[in-house]
Design a protein around this motif. Structure first.
Motif, PDB file in Angstrom:
ATOM      1  N   ALA A 102       0.880  -1.175   0.000  1.00 24.09           N
ATOM      2  CA  ALA A 102       0.000   0.000   0.000  1.00 24.09           C
ATOM      3  C   ALA A 102       0.910   1.215   0.000  1.00 24.09           C
ATOM      4  N   ARG A 103       1.048   1.832  -1.139  1.00 22.09           N
ATOM      5  CA  ARG A 103       2.063   2.869  -1.291  1.00 22.09           C
ATOM      6  C   ARG A 103       1.808   4.096  -0.420  1.00 22.09           C
ATOM      7  N   ALA A 104       0.540   4.334  -0.091  1.00 22.59           N
ATOM      8  CA  ALA A 104       0.239   5.495   0.757  1.00 22.59           C
ATOM      9  C   ALA A 104       0.412   5.181   2.236  1.00 22.59           C
ATOM     10  N   GLY A 105       0.752   3.945   2.540  1.00 23.41           N
ATOM     11  CA  GLY A 105       1.027   3.587   3.928  1.00 23.41           C
ATOM     12  C   GLY A 105      -0.162   3.010   4.667  1.00 23.41           C
ATOM     13  N   GLY A 125      -3.169   2.684   7.077  1.00 25.25           N
ATOM     14  CA  GLY A 125      -4.216   3.648   7.400  1.00 25.25           C
ATOM     15  C   GLY A 125      -4.737   4.391   6.200  1.00 25.25           C
ATOM     16  N   SER A 126      -4.121   4.209   5.052  1.00 25.06           N
ATOM     17  CA  SER A 126      -4.597   4.884   3.840  1.00 25.06           C
ATOM     18  C   SER A 126      -5.799   4.145   3.272  1.00 25.06           C
ATOM     19  N   ALA A 127      -6.479   4.800   2.318  1.00 34.76           N
ATOM     20  CA  ALA A 127      -7.635   4.169   1.673  1.00 34.76           C
ATOM     21  C   ALA A 127      -7.211   2.929   0.898  1.00 34.76           C
ATOM     22  N   GLY A 128      -6.010   2.960   0.276  1.00 32.06           N
ATOM     23  CA  GLY A 128      -5.523   1.797  -0.448  1.00 32.06           C
ATOM     24  C   GLY A 128      -5.279   0.618   0.469  1.00 32.06           C
ATOM     25  N   PHE A 129      -4.692   0.858   1.651  1.00 32.74           N
ATOM     26  CA  PHE A 129      -4.456  -0.216   2.616  1.00 32.74           C
ATOM     27  C   PHE A 129      -5.772  -0.804   3.097  1.00 32.74           C
ATOM     28  N   ARG A 130      -6.729   0.040   3.401  1.00 30.98           N
ATOM     29  CA  ARG A 130      -8.034  -0.467   3.867  1.00 30.98           C
ATOM     30  C   ARG A 130      -8.719  -1.286   2.788  1.00 30.98           C
ATOM     31  N   ALA A 131      -8.615  -0.861   1.525  1.00 33.63           N
ATOM     32  CA  ALA A 131      -9.221  -1.618   0.430  1.00 33.63           C
ATOM     33  C   ALA A 131      -8.525  -2.962   0.267  1.00 33.63           C
ATOM     34  N   ALA A 132      -7.196  -2.983   0.382  1.00 35.22           N
ATOM     35  CA  ALA A 132      -6.456  -4.241   0.224  1.00 35.22           C
ATOM     36  C   ALA A 132      -6.833  -5.240   1.305  1.00 35.22           C
ATOM     37  N   THR A 133      -6.912  -4.792   2.552  1.00 36.34           N
ATOM     38  CA  THR A 133      -7.264  -5.711   3.637  1.00 36.34           C
ATOM     39  C   THR A 133      -8.714  -6.182   3.529  1.00 36.34           C
ATOM     40  N   ALA A 134      -9.603  -5.316   3.031  1.00 35.77           N
ATOM     41  CA  ALA A 134     -11.000  -5.728   2.846  1.00 35.77           C
ATOM     42  C   ALA A 134     -11.100  -6.811   1.781  1.00 35.77           C
ATOM     43  N   VAL A 135     -10.311  -6.704   0.720  1.00 35.67           N
ATOM     44  CA  VAL A 135     -10.318  -7.726  -0.334  1.00 35.67           C
ATOM     45  C   VAL A 135      -9.778  -9.052   0.207  1.00 35.67           C
ATOM     46  N   ILE A 136      -8.676  -9.003   0.934  1.00 38.42           N
ATOM     47  CA  ILE A 136      -8.107 -10.241   1.489  1.00 38.42           C
ATOM     48  C   ILE A 136      -9.115 -10.924   2.409  1.00 38.42           C
ATOM     49  N   ALA A 137      -9.807 -10.141   3.231  1.00 39.09           N
ATOM     50  CA  ALA A 137     -10.787 -10.724   4.160  1.00 39.09           C
ATOM     51  C   ALA A 137     -11.945 -11.370   3.430  1.00 39.09           C
ATOM     52  N   ALA A 138     -12.265 -10.901   2.210  1.00 40.84           N
ATOM     53  CA  ALA A 138     -13.395 -11.457   1.464  1.00 40.84           C
ATOM     54  C   ALA A 138     -13.051 -12.745   0.721  1.00 40.84           C
ATOM     55  N   ALA A 143      -2.178  -1.966  -3.836  1.00 40.63           N
ATOM     56  CA  ALA A 143      -3.270  -0.990  -3.914  1.00 40.63           C
ATOM     57  C   ALA A 143      -2.696   0.401  -3.732  1.00 40.63           C
ATOM     58  N   ALA A 144      -2.547   1.114  -4.844  1.00 35.06           N
ATOM     59  CA  ALA A 144      -2.085   2.501  -4.747  1.00 35.06           C
ATOM     60  C   ALA A 144      -3.213   3.400  -4.272  1.00 35.06           C
ATOM     61  N   THR A 145      -4.446   3.097  -4.711  1.00 36.43           N
ATOM     62  CA  THR A 145      -5.646   3.816  -4.264  1.00 36.43           C
ATOM     63  C   THR A 145      -6.703   2.779  -3.923  1.00 36.43           C
ATOM     64  N   LYS A 146      -7.864   3.268  -3.518  1.00 38.76           N
ATOM     65  CA  LYS A 146      -8.930   2.345  -3.134  1.00 38.76           C
ATOM     66  C   LYS A 146      -9.596   1.691  -4.342  1.00 38.76           C
TER      67      LYS A 146
END
Length: 287
Positions: free
Chosen positions: A198-201, A203-216, A230-233
């Motif tokens: 997650a390039r934005a680090g 807590g970023s929107a990209g990180f949250r989107a990546a973890t939501a996908v993995i959980a699904a 995930a550079a962005t959401k």
């Protein structure tokens, strides 16, 4: 002189008179003498005393009844207060055992040791603010609940943080949960977990989107993940073991996308295609 009656005539009859009766006169009251007056006065005083005695008896009976009701109520309240005080401060209610449930990554002995300052405290007086402060030092604990089990046991039910992926660091890898909290650090990549880029680090929107996908993802696909980028959401991309890419897009409809991806992998196994595009799950594309 009385004239003879005429033949055939009726002699007049004189009217009858009731015999006169004369009632005897009522006797006059005896004159009131000084002695009689004193007797009447004494009788009136006795009657007055009897009346006053009855009134006092009736009033005191009501007062006694009200007093008994009040005394009974006060006795019940005093008994309840004594029971509460006895249950609160009695040595029989002193905390002797701390039971930890649900701890896996965190040793239960460490949690018990952190809370042993509460031992000996009466169970109703345990300082739960201090318990919260002590448990907050354990970053692996996501949440907890306590349960008082009389007479002397405190149960602490732990929910630990669930690892979701690994972040690459200068010294190795940090295994993190969906909130980005580090669960463990190691020089080697944790087995069974994808790396998250997650390039934005964290807590970023990209990180949250990546973890939501993995959980699904279903467990079999998640175990075959290599990296999640995930550079962005809206541009989540997965790389599966073997090199196949999955264009995911945003985290919206991730549950449906996961079902579509699983079906595509069944009909087109990894290695037979280079890319699965489920960004529009109603019209998935293979490349």
């Amino acid at each position: 002189m009385t004239l003879p009656a005429h033949p055939g005539s009726v002699a007049p009859v004189s009217p009858l008179r009731a015999p006169s009766t004369t009632l005897p006169p009522e006797p006059l009251p005896a004159p009131l003498t000084p002695a009689g007056a004193r007797r009447k006065l004494r009788a009136a005083r006795r009657a007055r005393k009897l009346y006053e005695r009855e009134e006092v008896r009736r009033f005191t009976w009501r007062s006694r009844r009200r007093r008994n009701v009040w005394l009974g109520s006060l006795g019940i309240v005093a008994a309840l207060v004594a029971f509460v005080l006895l249950g609160t401060f009695s040595p029989l209610m002193a905390l002797r055992t701390i039971e930890v449930v649900g701890a896996n990554r965190v040793p239960a002995e460490q949690i018990q040791s952190a809370l042993d300052g509460q031992l000996g405290t009466p169970l109703p007086l345990v300082d739960f603010a201090e318990v919260k402060q002590e448990l907050s030092a354990f970053t692996l604990i996501q949440s907890y609940v306590t349960e008082s089990r009389p007479p002397n046991t405190l149960v602490v039910r732990i929910v630990e943080r669930e690892p979701i992926g690994a972040l690459v660091t200068a010294s190795g890898f940090d295994l993190v949960d969906a909130a980005g909290v580090v669960i463990q650090s190691s020089a080697e990549r944790p087995a069974g977990y994808a790396t998250i880029d997650a390039r934005a680090g964290v807590g970023s929107a990209g990180f949250r989107a990546a973890t939501a996908v993995i959980a699904a993802l279903p467990a079999d696909i998640r175990s075959s993940l290599d990296t999640v980028t995930a550079a962005t959401k809206d541009d989540v991309t997965l790389t599966l073991a073997g090199g196949a890419r999955v264009v995911w897009g945003s985290a919206e409809r991730s549950d449906f996308k996961a079902v579509v991806l699983a079906a595509l992998i069944v009909t087109n196994p990894v290695g037979s295609v280079g890319e699965y595009d489920v960004s529009s799950p109603d019209s998935a594309v293979l490349r």
